[in-house]
Design an enzyme around this catalytic site. Structure first.
Site, PDB file in Angstrom:
ATOM      1  N   ASN A 148      46.432  30.574  49.808  1.00  0.00           N
ATOM      2  CA  ASN A 148      45.488  29.612  48.861  1.00  0.00           C
ATOM      3  C   ASN A 148      43.946  29.661  49.540  1.00  0.00           C
ATOM      4  O   ASN A 148      43.712  29.988  50.769  1.00  0.00           O
ATOM      5  CB  ASN A 148      46.052  28.297  48.699  1.00  0.00           C
ATOM      6  CG  ASN A 148      45.268  27.876  47.437  1.00  0.00           C
ATOM      7  OD1 ASN A 148      44.877  28.516  46.470  1.00  0.00           O
ATOM      8  ND2 ASN A 148      44.857  26.636  47.252  1.00  0.00           N
ATOM      9  N   LYS A 149      43.041  29.061  48.909  1.00  0.00           N
ATOM     10  CA  LYS A 149      41.715  29.001  49.235  1.00  0.00           C
ATOM     11  C   LYS A 149      41.587  28.509  50.621  1.00  0.00           C
ATOM     12  O   LYS A 149      42.323  27.262  51.133  1.00  0.00           O
ATOM     13  CB  LYS A 149      40.887  28.025  48.415  1.00  0.00           C
ATOM     14  CG  LYS A 149      39.450  27.787  48.755  1.00  0.00           C
ATOM     15  CD  LYS A 149      38.646  29.113  48.733  1.00  0.00           C
ATOM     16  CE  LYS A 149      38.882  30.173  47.709  1.00  0.00           C
ATOM     17  NZ  LYS A 149      38.138  31.343  48.051  1.00  0.00           N
ATOM     18  N   ASP A 159      47.113  31.736  45.616  1.00  0.00           N
ATOM     19  CA  ASP A 159      46.623  33.134  45.213  1.00  0.00           C
ATOM     20  C   ASP A 159      47.654  34.222  45.564  1.00  0.00           C
ATOM     21  O   ASP A 159      47.946  35.307  44.711  1.00  0.00           O
ATOM     22  CB  ASP A 159      45.520  33.495  45.961  1.00  0.00           C
ATOM     23  CG  ASP A 159      44.248  32.934  45.447  1.00  0.00           C
ATOM     24  OD1 ASP A 159      44.080  31.764  45.943  1.00  0.00           O
ATOM     25  OD2 ASP A 159      43.403  33.281  44.606  1.00  0.00           O
ATOM     26  N   GLN A 196      33.670  25.307  45.013  1.00  0.00           N
ATOM     27  CA  GLN A 196      34.493  25.312  43.815  1.00  0.00           C
ATOM     28  C   GLN A 196      34.998  23.652  43.460  1.00  0.00           C
ATOM     29  O   GLN A 196      34.876  23.436  42.337  1.00  0.00           O
ATOM     30  CB  GLN A 196      35.929  25.981  44.097  1.00  0.00           C
ATOM     31  CG  GLN A 196      35.612  27.540  43.899  1.00  0.00           C
ATOM     32  CD  GLN A 196      35.595  27.772  45.363  1.00  0.00           C
ATOM     33  OE1 GLN A 196      35.090  27.417  46.468  1.00  0.00           O
ATOM     34  NE2 GLN A 196      35.855  29.192  45.470  1.00  0.00           N
ATOM     35  N   ARG A 249      36.920  33.577  38.784  1.00  0.00           N
ATOM     36  CA  ARG A 249      37.658  33.295  40.055  1.00  0.00           C
ATOM     37  C   ARG A 249      38.787  32.668  39.559  1.00  0.00           C
ATOM     38  O   ARG A 249      38.911  31.900  38.374  1.00  0.00           O
ATOM     39  CB  ARG A 249      37.053  32.977  41.239  1.00  0.00           C
ATOM     40  CG  ARG A 249      35.569  31.923  40.854  1.00  0.00           C
ATOM     41  CD  ARG A 249      36.231  30.774  40.129  1.00  0.00           C
ATOM     42  NE  ARG A 249      37.223  30.114  41.047  1.00  0.00           N
ATOM     43  CZ  ARG A 249      37.725  29.165  40.541  1.00  0.00           C
ATOM     44  NH1 ARG A 249      37.765  28.507  39.349  1.00  0.00           N
ATOM     45  NH2 ARG A 249      38.831  28.307  41.241  1.00  0.00           N
ATOM     46  N   GLY A 250      39.743  32.513  40.665  1.00  0.00           N
ATOM     47  CA  GLY A 250      41.096  31.741  40.637  1.00  0.00           C
ATOM     48  C   GLY A 250      42.010  32.685  39.947  1.00  0.00           C
ATOM     49  O   GLY A 250      41.954  33.464  39.262  1.00  0.00           O
ATOM     50  N   ALA A 251      43.143  32.758  40.736  1.00  0.00           N
ATOM     51  CA  ALA A 251      44.081  33.916  40.643  1.00  0.00           C
ATOM     52  C   ALA A 251      44.583  34.018  39.208  1.00  0.00           C
ATOM     53  O   ALA A 251      44.366  35.306  38.762  1.00  0.00           O
ATOM     54  CB  ALA A 251      45.301  33.664  41.617  1.00  0.00           C
ATOM     55  N   ARG A 263      39.819  42.452  44.293  1.00  0.00           N
ATOM     56  CA  ARG A 263      39.983  41.270  45.445  1.00  0.00           C
ATOM     57  C   ARG A 263      41.573  41.572  45.959  1.00  0.00           C
ATOM     58  O   ARG A 263      42.408  41.620  45.094  1.00  0.00           O
ATOM     59  CB  ARG A 263      39.751  40.017  44.647  1.00  0.00           C
ATOM     60  CG  ARG A 263      38.319  39.572  44.484  1.00  0.00           C
ATOM     61  CD  ARG A 263      37.931  38.126  44.236  1.00  0.00           C
ATOM     62  NE  ARG A 263      38.151  37.413  45.440  1.00  0.00           N
ATOM     63  CZ  ARG A 263      37.769  36.176  45.335  1.00  0.00           C
ATOM     64  NH1 ARG A 263      38.011  35.475  44.255  1.00  0.00           N
ATOM     65  NH2 ARG A 263      37.957  35.558  46.546  1.00  0.00           N
TER      66      ARG A 263
END
Lengths: 351, 351
Positions: A253-254, A243, A202, A56-58, A99
């Site tokens: 973003n998250k 992201d 996270q 995970r993480g763009a 995603r």
């Protein structure tokens, strides 16, 4: 496996590796309790790993997708040398759909496809070289962003970060954590508050761990305490990754980033978004057009196999939110910094 | 035990009961997965139950403490009839120190002590009558606050609540949830967003459950999504309880309330605080003087017996935050409503 499989300091952690002809992913669902690497030799398996948040993480998703294109091309070539470019399309579509919010996934696939036409014979060597280049350029971009972002921070600052935009979320070193690492080394940052980042933790599992490994002072705090932390401590910056950044500077973003940004605005805390230029999507006019992934509500109602909420409860689980450009003080990319972002300034750097 | 032990609808749930000469508490740590009642026959055991959050919610804590004084007096009387008033003091001090933020605990103990002087002979009957009176008046106050608060809400509104200020947090019916129950019955509220309320998940475990039992539409959402919910939905009110209200109208409530109130201010959502007058502490000038309980960090770093965060991580776990009066639109008590609270208006109603 044990810690011997991780390189230290944590800034050199690599969540994504090409190893012995396969893609190796550090399973981020198990961190920090278990250090477990999983090997992938098919693009569809990588797409599932992206969807399931093994990686995970763009930026890390983008790099994993680039390597997955190598795997897809290998399979297609083995099946039909003449028509590998057609054979590969279904895998690439599945990868791209894994995603929806992080644009780096689409960007990396597009970068890989750019070289398709020039390839003669077996595509694997050329595509692998391209994927490695994407990976290495991401690490270099993170170091450059670290340098640029850290210059904006005055000595002995306290900062807040949300989710994980660290080595684990990228090719290495990190975006938001890249700035924090560089700023800690040069004495600009003395302490970091890491918000736990429900529902996936996270902040608790990944960011706290990365910073702890690098001996950067970190305080873990629940997400909803961030406003209170801002009220009761002198906080210089909220520093986050992204992201997808729209052409007007709106930032996906998250989930929780927007909440923290509203609190930052109210408390006079500045907001820094750190992301490689591959995160900027100039085809999207503003944040309202960025697709927001809604994930399964069991991420909210359950913790691992333990039910928290009552059965049959309605829940909503958007994985991202949109922070409007007006709440963002600076966007830091490897191409340069945009202060008080708007469409005109974004066009000047990314047009 | 099973659901047979709970009365329905949930508005009649009682977390605190006097039964067969003992105090019975519904163990809120286990809800909603287990319906388990625990019996107490000593004040010190009740103090431990309050500290450990077997019972929680400021009014419910106050009521439990009132019954605990009955238990303490019984023991003291059995030990030394002549000097029960002196013997009881140590127990009362332990009770009063069980949790520092909720003033209802101190208020209830003070109410009980007021009748000490008038007692002749065995103190238990008179004290039990007083405790039952405190309990019944709390339920009546909740219904009155429900009526007053619901009048402020226009038809078909959507609202947000945080933590649990329901039947489980009070003598019955609830403060914030009392308003929501009354407003749902009269058509003013059509939907409730319940923020999960880390680290203890009162929103997920208790509020969602109470509302679900009463067939009030509820959406469970993580705390940090509340700003996004406000941005993307028409939300009329944020409705919360309180653990202590200062003389200037500053409100101590569950951590995250301040975060939600800042988001409410930014989005033009009105903020309603619902609490019995026993929550108002006119001896405290402003919120900065309200003691904030910091609880064990394992509540943040662990989920039950599962470690979430890395070992040896620094964490902070304030159980409450302060929402300044300027972010509060109305304080609803059984004595009346204070709009845009300040010291003068608070004095007029509670002086």
């Amino acid at each position: 496996m044990n810690d011997d499989n991780l390189e230290f300091p944590a800034e050199t952690f690599s969540a994504v590796k090409w190893n012995a002809g396969m893609l190796t992913l550090l399973d981020q669902r198990k961190l920090p309790r278990e250090i477990n690497y999983l090997d992938y030799d098919s693009a569809l398996a990588v797409a599932a790993a992206i969807k399931d948040m093994v990686v995970r993480g763009a930026p890390a998703i983008g790099i994993a997708a680039a390597y997955a294109v190598v795997l897809a091309a290998r399979t297609a070539w083995q099946e039909a040398e003449e028509s590998w470019r057609e054979k590969i399309e279904a895998d690439i579509e599945t990868l791209a759909a894994a995603r929806p919010t992080a644009v780096n996934l689409h960007w990396a696939i597009a970068e890989m496809k750019k070289v398709f036409d020039s390839i003669e014979g077996d595509p694997e060597p050329v595509l692998l070289e391209t994927a490695i280049c994407i990976h290495e350029e991401d690490i270099a971009a993170n170091h450059e962003m670290g340098r640029l972002g850290a210059e904006l921070i005055v000595a002995n600052s306290q900062v807040i970060t949300h989710c994980n935009a660290g080595a684990l979320a990228t090719g290495g070193y990190g975006t938001a954590l890249g700035v924090i690492r560089t700023a800690f080394k040069n004495g600009s940052i003395k302490n970091v508050f890491s918000s736990e980042t429900r529902p996936w933790f996270q902040g608790a599992r990944l960011t706290s761990w990365e910073l702890q490994q690098d001996q950067i002072p970190v305080n873990l705090v629940i997400d909803s305490a961030i406003a209170s932390v801002m009220e009761n401590n002198k906080i210089a910056w909220l520093i986050v990754g992204s992201d997808r950044i729209a052409a007007n500077g709106d930032v996906a973003n998250k989930i929780g980033t927007y909440s923290h940004a509203v609190s930052a605005y109210y408390h006079g805390v500045k907001v820094m978004v750190v992301a490689p230029s591959s995160t900027v999507d100039m085809d999207i006019e503003s944040g309202v057009d960025i697709p927001i992934e809604n994930r399964g509500t069991e991420e909210v109602t359950d913790f691992k196999s333990t039910r928290i909420a009552p059965n049959d409860i309605e829940a909503i689980n958007p994985a991202f939110d949109i922070t409007p450009a007006k709440l963002v003080d600076v966007i830091v990319t490897e191409k340069g910094i945009v202060h008080n972002p708007d469409t005109e300034k974004m066009l000047a750097l990314f047009g």
